[in-house]
Design a protein around this motif. Structure first.
Motif, PDB file in Angstrom:
ATOM      1  N   LEU A  11       0.575  -1.365  -0.144  1.00 18.66           N
ATOM      2  CA  LEU A  11       0.233  -0.097  -0.682  1.00 18.66           C
ATOM      3  C   LEU A  11       0.747   0.700   0.058  1.00 18.66           C
ATOM      4  CD1 LEU A  11      -2.507   1.381  -0.207  1.00 18.66           C
ATOM      5  CD2 LEU A  11      -3.020   0.879   2.679  1.00 18.66           C
ATOM      6  N   ASP A  12       1.832   0.800   0.726  1.00 18.03           N
ATOM      7  CA  ASP A  12       3.224   2.400   0.927  1.00 18.03           C
ATOM      8  C   ASP A  12       3.186   3.010  -0.811  1.00 18.03           C
ATOM      9  OD1 ASP A  12       2.505   2.917   3.574  1.00 18.03           O
ATOM     10  OD2 ASP A  12       4.078   1.840   4.147  1.00 18.03           O
ATOM     11  N   PHE A  13       3.981   1.411  -0.994  1.00 19.30           N
ATOM     12  CA  PHE A  13       4.310   1.638  -2.855  1.00 19.30           C
ATOM     13  C   PHE A  13       3.416   2.588  -3.338  1.00 19.30           C
ATOM     14  CE2 PHE A  13       5.573   0.079  -6.812  1.00 19.30           C
ATOM     15  CZ  PHE A  13       6.728   0.406  -6.765  1.00 19.30           C
ATOM     16  N   PHE A  14       2.022   1.730  -3.532  1.00 20.44           N
ATOM     17  CA  PHE A  14       1.012   2.432  -3.593  1.00 20.44           C
ATOM     18  C   PHE A  14       0.869   3.616  -4.199  1.00 20.44           C
ATOM     19  CE2 PHE A  14      -2.411   3.369  -5.608  1.00 20.44           C
ATOM     20  CZ  PHE A  14      -3.208   2.725  -6.712  1.00 20.44           C
ATOM     21  N   LEU A  15       0.685   4.536  -2.604  1.00 18.08           N
ATOM     22  CA  LEU A  15      -0.164   5.607  -2.238  1.00 18.08           C
ATOM     23  C   LEU A  15       1.992   6.538  -3.061  1.00 18.08           C
ATOM     24  CD1 LEU A  15      -0.661   5.329   1.089  1.00 18.08           C
ATOM     25  CD2 LEU A  15      -2.233   5.976  -0.633  1.00 18.08           C
ATOM     26  N   LYS A  16       2.876   5.454  -2.719  1.00 15.60           N
ATOM     27  CA  LYS A  16       4.100   6.484  -3.594  1.00 15.60           C
ATOM     28  C   LYS A  16       4.404   7.255  -4.546  1.00 15.60           C
ATOM     29  CE  LYS A  16       9.408   6.616  -2.811  1.00 15.60           C
ATOM     30  NZ  LYS A  16      10.311   5.804  -1.949  1.00 15.60           N
ATOM     31  N   TYR A  17       3.814   5.778  -5.768  1.00 14.46           N
ATOM     32  CA  TYR A  17       4.185   5.281  -6.600  1.00 14.46           C
ATOM     33  C   TYR A  17       2.609   5.710  -7.259  1.00 14.46           C
ATOM     34  CZ  TYR A  17       9.139   4.732  -5.961  1.00 14.46           C
ATOM     35  OH  TYR A  17      10.267   5.095  -5.482  1.00 14.46           O
ATOM     36  N   GLY A  18       1.785   5.668  -7.140  1.00 13.38           N
ATOM     37  CA  GLY A  18       0.231   6.289  -7.515  1.00 13.38           C
ATOM     38  C   GLY A  18       0.115   6.326  -8.702  1.00 13.38           C
ATOM     39  N   TYR A  19       0.275   7.831  -9.179  1.00 13.63           N
ATOM     40  CA  TYR A  19       0.058   8.923 -10.103  1.00 13.63           C
ATOM     41  C   TYR A  19       0.206   7.568 -11.383  1.00 13.63           C
ATOM     42  CZ  TYR A  19      -1.197  12.339  -6.763  1.00 13.63           C
ATOM     43  OH  TYR A  19      -1.745  12.717  -6.022  1.00 13.63           O
ATOM     44  N   TRP A  20       2.212   6.983 -11.466  1.00 15.61           N
ATOM     45  CA  TRP A  20       3.559   6.494 -12.450  1.00 15.61           C
ATOM     46  C   TRP A  20       2.107   5.242 -12.173  1.00 15.61           C
ATOM     47  CZ3 TRP A  20       5.657   8.883 -15.695  1.00 15.61           C
ATOM     48  CH2 TRP A  20       7.020   9.648 -15.605  1.00 15.61           C
ATOM     49  N   ILE A  21       1.624   4.655 -11.816  1.00 17.81           N
ATOM     50  CA  ILE A  21       1.078   3.625 -11.993  1.00 17.81           C
ATOM     51  C   ILE A  21      -0.593   3.972 -12.743  1.00 17.81           C
ATOM     52  CG2 ILE A  21      -0.148   0.996 -10.178  1.00 17.81           C
ATOM     53  CD1 ILE A  21       2.073   2.159  -8.347  1.00 17.81           C
ATOM     54  N   LEU A  22      -1.086   4.410 -12.268  1.00 18.40           N
ATOM     55  CA  LEU A  22      -1.996   4.672 -12.790  1.00 18.40           C
ATOM     56  C   LEU A  22      -1.764   5.371 -14.444  1.00 18.40           C
ATOM     57  CD1 LEU A  22      -3.914   6.796  -9.866  1.00 18.40           C
ATOM     58  CD2 LEU A  22      -5.110   4.847 -11.096  1.00 18.40           C
ATOM     59  N   ASN A  54      -4.617  12.778  -4.890  1.00 22.52           N
ATOM     60  CA  ASN A  54      -5.150  13.935  -5.331  1.00 22.52           C
ATOM     61  C   ASN A  54      -5.737  13.956  -6.066  1.00 22.52           C
ATOM     62  OD1 ASN A  54      -5.038  16.676  -7.222  1.00 22.52           O
ATOM     63  ND2 ASN A  54      -5.219  17.210  -4.896  1.00 22.52           N
ATOM     64  N   LEU A  55      -7.532  13.556  -5.955  1.00 20.66           N
ATOM     65  CA  LEU A  55      -7.385  13.179  -7.464  1.00 20.66           C
ATOM     66  C   LEU A  55      -7.652  13.413  -8.948  1.00 20.66           C
ATOM     67  CD1 LEU A  55     -10.693  12.349  -7.989  1.00 20.66           C
ATOM     68  CD2 LEU A  55     -12.421  14.028  -7.488  1.00 20.66           C
ATOM     69  N   PRO A  56      -7.808  15.443  -8.726  1.00 20.86           N
ATOM     70  CA  PRO A  56      -7.374  15.611  -9.938  1.00 20.86           C
ATOM     71  C   PRO A  56      -6.065  15.030 -10.719  1.00 20.86           C
ATOM     72  CG  PRO A  56      -7.593  17.892  -7.945  1.00 20.86           C
ATOM     73  CD  PRO A  56      -7.625  16.327  -7.838  1.00 20.86           C
ATOM     74  N   LEU A  57      -4.890  15.051 -10.350  1.00 18.28           N
ATOM     75  CA  LEU A  57      -3.862  13.962 -10.212  1.00 18.28           C
ATOM     76  C   LEU A  57      -4.328  12.815 -10.552  1.00 18.28           C
ATOM     77  CD1 LEU A  57      -1.294  15.481  -7.670  1.00 18.28           C
ATOM     78  CD2 LEU A  57      -1.628  16.054  -9.952  1.00 18.28           C
ATOM     79  N   VAL A  58      -5.172  12.545  -9.913  1.00 18.18           N
ATOM     80  CA  VAL A  58      -5.246  11.087 -10.258  1.00 18.18           C
ATOM     81  C   VAL A  58      -6.244  10.965 -11.709  1.00 18.18           C
ATOM     82  CG1 VAL A  58      -7.398   9.440 -10.197  1.00 18.18           C
ATOM     83  CG2 VAL A  58      -5.512  10.214  -8.435  1.00 18.18           C
ATOM     84  N   LEU A  59      -7.109  12.121 -12.167  1.00 23.18           N
ATOM     85  CA  LEU A  59      -7.245  12.061 -13.389  1.00 23.18           C
ATOM     86  C   LEU A  59      -6.532  12.080 -14.608  1.00 23.18           C
ATOM     87  CD1 LEU A  59     -10.849  14.053 -12.489  1.00 23.18           C
ATOM     88  CD2 LEU A  59     -10.562  11.404 -12.680  1.00 23.18           C
ATOM     89  N   ILE A 151     -15.050  10.865 -18.569  1.00 20.42           N
ATOM     90  CA  ILE A 151     -16.532  10.350 -18.291  1.00 20.42           C
ATOM     91  C   ILE A 151     -15.770   9.040 -17.946  1.00 20.42           C
ATOM     92  CG2 ILE A 151     -18.505   9.600 -19.155  1.00 20.42           C
ATOM     93  CD1 ILE A 151     -17.931  11.854 -21.167  1.00 20.42           C
ATOM     94  N   TRP A 152     -15.042   8.438 -18.787  1.00 20.82           N
ATOM     95  CA  TRP A 152     -14.641   6.592 -18.128  1.00 20.82           C
ATOM     96  C   TRP A 152     -13.982   6.902 -16.224  1.00 20.82           C
ATOM     97  CZ3 TRP A 152      -9.943   4.075 -18.187  1.00 20.82           C
ATOM     98  CH2 TRP A 152      -9.548   3.485 -18.026  1.00 20.82           C
ATOM     99  N   ALA A 153     -12.932   7.784 -16.374  1.00 24.52           N
ATOM    100  CA  ALA A 153     -12.161   8.108 -15.163  1.00 24.52           C
ATOM    101  C   ALA A 153     -13.342   8.857 -14.389  1.00 24.52           C
ATOM    102  CB  ALA A 153     -10.999   8.760 -15.767  1.00 24.52           C
ATOM    103  N   LEU A 154     -13.893   9.109 -14.490  1.00 26.35           N
ATOM    104  CA  LEU A 154     -14.100   9.852 -13.403  1.00 26.35           C
ATOM    105  C   LEU A 154     -16.099   9.007 -12.798  1.00 26.35           C
ATOM    106  CD1 LEU A 154     -15.354  13.524 -14.268  1.00 26.35           C
ATOM    107  CD2 LEU A 154     -14.835  12.558 -12.420  1.00 26.35           C
ATOM    108  N   THR A 155     -16.055   8.004 -13.403  1.00 27.04           N
ATOM    109  CA  THR A 155     -16.889   7.071 -13.350  1.00 27.04           C
ATOM    110  C   THR A 155     -16.411   6.018 -11.707  1.00 27.04           C
ATOM    111  OG1 THR A 155     -18.512   7.385 -15.267  1.00 27.04           O
ATOM    112  CG2 THR A 155     -18.644   4.578 -13.801  1.00 27.04           C
ATOM    113  N   PHE A 156     -15.365   6.140 -11.780  1.00 28.70           N
ATOM    114  CA  PHE A 156     -15.257   4.854 -11.575  1.00 28.70           C
ATOM    115  C   PHE A 156     -14.149   5.471 -10.199  1.00 28.70           C
ATOM    116  CE2 PHE A 156     -15.218   2.445 -15.070  1.00 28.70           C
ATOM    117  CZ  PHE A 156     -16.130   1.287 -14.430  1.00 28.70           C
TER     118      PHE A 156
END
Length: 333
Positions: A11-22, A54-59, A151-156
């Motif tokens: 989980l820490d790995f996902f949090l640290k590199y979450g945006y790159w993983i996405l 951060n939601l905007p960065l996720v999108l 639209i797709w990303a926001l939905t999920f």
């Protein structure tokens, strides 16, 4: 390593590199690798509820990942046309649906089809090369594709965020989910892939016993045996090679179902397409069999195998339309 530490570390790995993983995960899926992105988007959305992501960065990460792969397939589709679409259809875990739904959306709605393409299982990546194949301007493609991705990303992600907001109100549940989040994600992903595998296997097993080989069909035609041949291909498939089998009736799947009463019951009905494993032909064979047409068989290898063997082909009339009137059985050679 202590198993109790595995999940927190992951989980820490996902949090640290979450945006790159996405970014990399979505890009890889849209390139055609059958790894579903929905569980990742839900997980990321849940973590935005606790402000760990951060939601905007996720999108932005999701949009960039998808746009990179979509742009690549758009350019490939523009250059190589139907060959690229067939390749992606073979890679898709939903190849049984082929590209029929996506092609129909483009025929009816044009660029607006990109707004919903991501929601069609296994066909999200096929929309891009079809857009290139139809010579859609790249600027229009980017605008509609980005809107569809958003639209797709926001939905999920918002679905995951809602789940996270619920967990925030129950601290005990939040702690439990945080501890087992990665394990639950892996189990969900494996279950999803296993379900797709079973569906695909059952479908392919059913159609293998129904197919007719090109050699068998050729012998029937040579011996003047009565046979009713239906070309189920989409008009986009005619662009690189506007030919069909001798005596074939060109009908879209919906037209075939609507006119099922006119399909002859006293002869073999052969359906063919250009999809992997004769997917569209097989699905329509099952569909019209339920309507009382029992002597129906998909053509093994479809149009491509018939052409590869050098069997006779006839030119499609230049004035023909896709949803042309149903040709009576007595007019078929």
């Amino acid at each position: 390593m202590d198993s109790r530490l595995v999940v927190p570390v992951a989980l820490d790995f996902f949090l640290k590199y979450g945006y790159w993983i996405l970014f990399l995960w979505v890009m890889t899926e849209q390139l055609g690798v059958p790894i579903p992105s929905v569980p990742v988007l839900l997980t990321a959305g849940t973590l935005t509820a606790t402000h760990k992501l951060n939601l905007p960065l996720v999108l932005v990460s999701v949009m960039l990942g998808s746009l990179v792969s979509d742009s690549l397939w758009y350019l490939m589709g523009k250059k190589y046309g139907g060959a690229v679409v067939k390749l992606l259809c073979r890679l898709s875990m939903e190849s049984s649906t082929c590209v029929r739904k996506t092609e129909n959306y483009f025929t009816k709605h044009g660029p607006a089809a990109l707004l919903v393409a991501k929601f069609i299982p296994g066909l999200g990546s096929v929309a891009a090369p079809i857009a290139g194949q139809t010579s859609m301007p790249y600027s229009s493609f980017v605008i509609f594709d980005c809107a569809g991705i958003l639209i797709w990303a926001l939905t999920f992600t918002l679905g995951g965020r809602f789940f996270g907001d619920v967990l925030k109100k129950h601290p005990g549940a939040l702690s439990w989910v945080a501890h087992f989040a990665v394990l639950l994600f892996v189990l969900l992903l494996l279950a999803f892939l296993f379900y797709r595998f079973l569906r695909q296997r059952a479908f392919l097993k059913e159609i293998r016993t129904q197919r007719i080989s090109p050699q068998e069909l050729k012998e029937m035609l040579d011996e003047d045996q009565p046979v009713y041949i239906v070309d189920l291909r989409h008009p986009l498939d005619y662009l690189p090679d506007p030919r069909t089998l001798p005596g074939a009736v060109m009908l879209t799947p919906d037209k075939l179902v609507l006119e099922s009463e006119q399909i002859p019951r006293d002869r073999d009905v052969v359906l063919f397409c250009t999809c992997p494993s004769e997917a569209t032909a097989a699905k329509m064979a099952l569909a019209i069999r339920k309507l009382g047409v029992y002597r129906v068989r998909p053509l093994l290898g479809g149009y491509d195998e018939w052409k590869k063997l050098g069997f006779p082909l006839v030119q499609i009339p230049a004035t023909g339309e896709v949803d042309r009137a149903f040709v009576p059985a007595d007019q078929i050679a």
